[in-house]
Design a protein around this motif. Structure first.
Motif, PDB file in Angstrom:
ATOM      1  N   LEU A  64       0.808  -1.219   0.000  1.00  0.00           N
ATOM      2  CA  LEU A  64       0.000   0.000   0.000  1.00  0.00           C
ATOM      3  C   LEU A  64       0.843   1.273   0.000  1.00  0.00           C
ATOM      4  CD1 LEU A  64      -2.941  -0.721   2.461  1.00  0.00           C
ATOM      5  CD2 LEU A  64      -2.880  -0.954  -0.012  1.00  0.00           C
ATOM      6  N   LEU A  68      -0.079   5.340  -0.514  1.00  0.00           N
ATOM      7  CA  LEU A  68      -0.139   6.194   0.670  1.00  0.00           C
ATOM      8  C   LEU A  68       0.730   7.439   0.547  1.00  0.00           C
ATOM      9  CD1 LEU A  68      -0.102   3.490   3.504  1.00  0.00           C
ATOM     10  CD2 LEU A  68      -2.050   4.768   2.616  1.00  0.00           C
ATOM     11  N   SER A 132     -11.324  -5.393   3.321  1.00  0.00           N
ATOM     12  CA  SER A 132     -10.709  -4.644   4.417  1.00  0.00           C
ATOM     13  C   SER A 132     -10.622  -5.451   5.705  1.00  0.00           C
ATOM     14  CB  SER A 132     -11.490  -3.350   4.675  1.00  0.00           C
ATOM     15  OG  SER A 132     -11.427  -2.483   3.549  1.00  0.00           O
ATOM     16  N   LEU A 217      -6.528   1.338   7.672  1.00  0.00           N
ATOM     17  CA  LEU A 217      -5.242   1.950   7.337  1.00  0.00           C
ATOM     18  C   LEU A 217      -4.440   2.300   8.580  1.00  0.00           C
ATOM     19  CD1 LEU A 217      -5.957   4.346   4.323  1.00  0.00           C
ATOM     20  CD2 LEU A 217      -4.731   2.171   4.309  1.00  0.00           C
ATOM     21  N   TYR A 220      -2.357  -0.584   9.445  1.00  0.00           N
ATOM     22  CA  TYR A 220      -1.483  -1.101   8.382  1.00  0.00           C
ATOM     23  C   TYR A 220      -0.017  -0.949   8.751  1.00  0.00           C
ATOM     24  CZ  TYR A 220       0.935  -1.319   3.887  1.00  0.00           C
ATOM     25  OH  TYR A 220       1.799  -1.618   2.865  1.00  0.00           O
TER      26      TYR A 220
END
Length: 230
Positions: A64, A68, A132, A217, A220
């Motif tokens: 990711l 990001l 998710s 997130l 993460y």
């Protein structure tokens, strides 16, 4: 080939309704509208937003980071990063089946347009929600795909055959009701109350998907991989 695949599956429903006539008020033209709507919205999602099916893999692999570091919300570019050509066949066969259902007047076509957009948004949002889960539960790639398949399968049956707890499930955890059952009612006959339910359901699941993804997130862990995406 995808057009042929969808039409062959629909032939089985045609044989069924030719034998039994109707199922709790549903006739073959209603089934054509439902099956066409699901094919249309599914095709649109896999053509334009197939990246939604890759979210779990990106999280597990720590990929990711490239999204990001961009000065915008990472979800939209992530969703549009993939496309599947088979979706064009789904969209074509879906439009054909809706036309065969006899829903060709202006009001029905308006209902079909609204239903397609809202149903597609529910399907996309639900896919993001399922994907998710990996932020909390770890690598569940096969399971998320299976749940998505269940959502599509349940969406291709007449909504009137489900009752009780299962029907509640299909308007909550597996929102086939907001993805297909209510939207197809707009094609069968335009109703302002149904329209409100369809739009409201689409907005609710879209907001929920954004919220869950944003919370995920925060959990993460970067994969320490460097890359640039335009």
């Amino acid at each position: 080939f995808m057009v042929l695949n969808n039409l062959l599956f629909f032939v089985m429903w045609w044989i069924f309704f030719d034998r039994f006539g109707e199922v709790k008020g549903w006739v073959i033209r209603d089934m054509a509208a439902l099956y066409g709507l699901v094919a249309l919205l599914f095709g649109a999602v896999v053509v334009f937003f197939a990246g939604a099916f890759e979210i779990a893999r990106h999280v597990v692999d720590g990929d990711l980071d490239a999204w990001l570091v961009q000065p915008r919300h990472p979800l939209p570019p992530m969703l549009s990063s993939r496309s599947r050509a088979s979706g064009w066949g789904d969209m074509l066969s879906g439009g054909l089946l809706i036309a065969l259902s006899g829903s060709t007047d202006a009001l029905a076509l308006t209902g079909a347009g609204i239903a397609g957009v809202c149903g597609g948004l529910v399907f996309l949002a639900t896919t993001v929600l399922f994907q998710s889960i990996v932020f909390w539960a770890g690598d569940l790639g096969p399971l998320t795909r299976t749940v998505t398949d269940f959502l599509v399968i349940f969406s291709t049956y007449p909504g009137t055959v489900f009752t009780g707890g299962l029907r509640f499930l299909l308007f909550t955890a597996l929102p086939a009701g907001f993805m297909a059952y209510l939207p197809v009612e707009l094609i069968r006959g335009f109703d302002p109350l149904v329209l409100a339910g369809v739009v409201g359901g689409a907005l609710f699941y879209a907001a929920l998907a954004l919220l869950v993804f944003a919370r995920g997130l925060r959990r993460y862990e970067s994969g320490s991989r460097f890359g640039v995406r335009a």
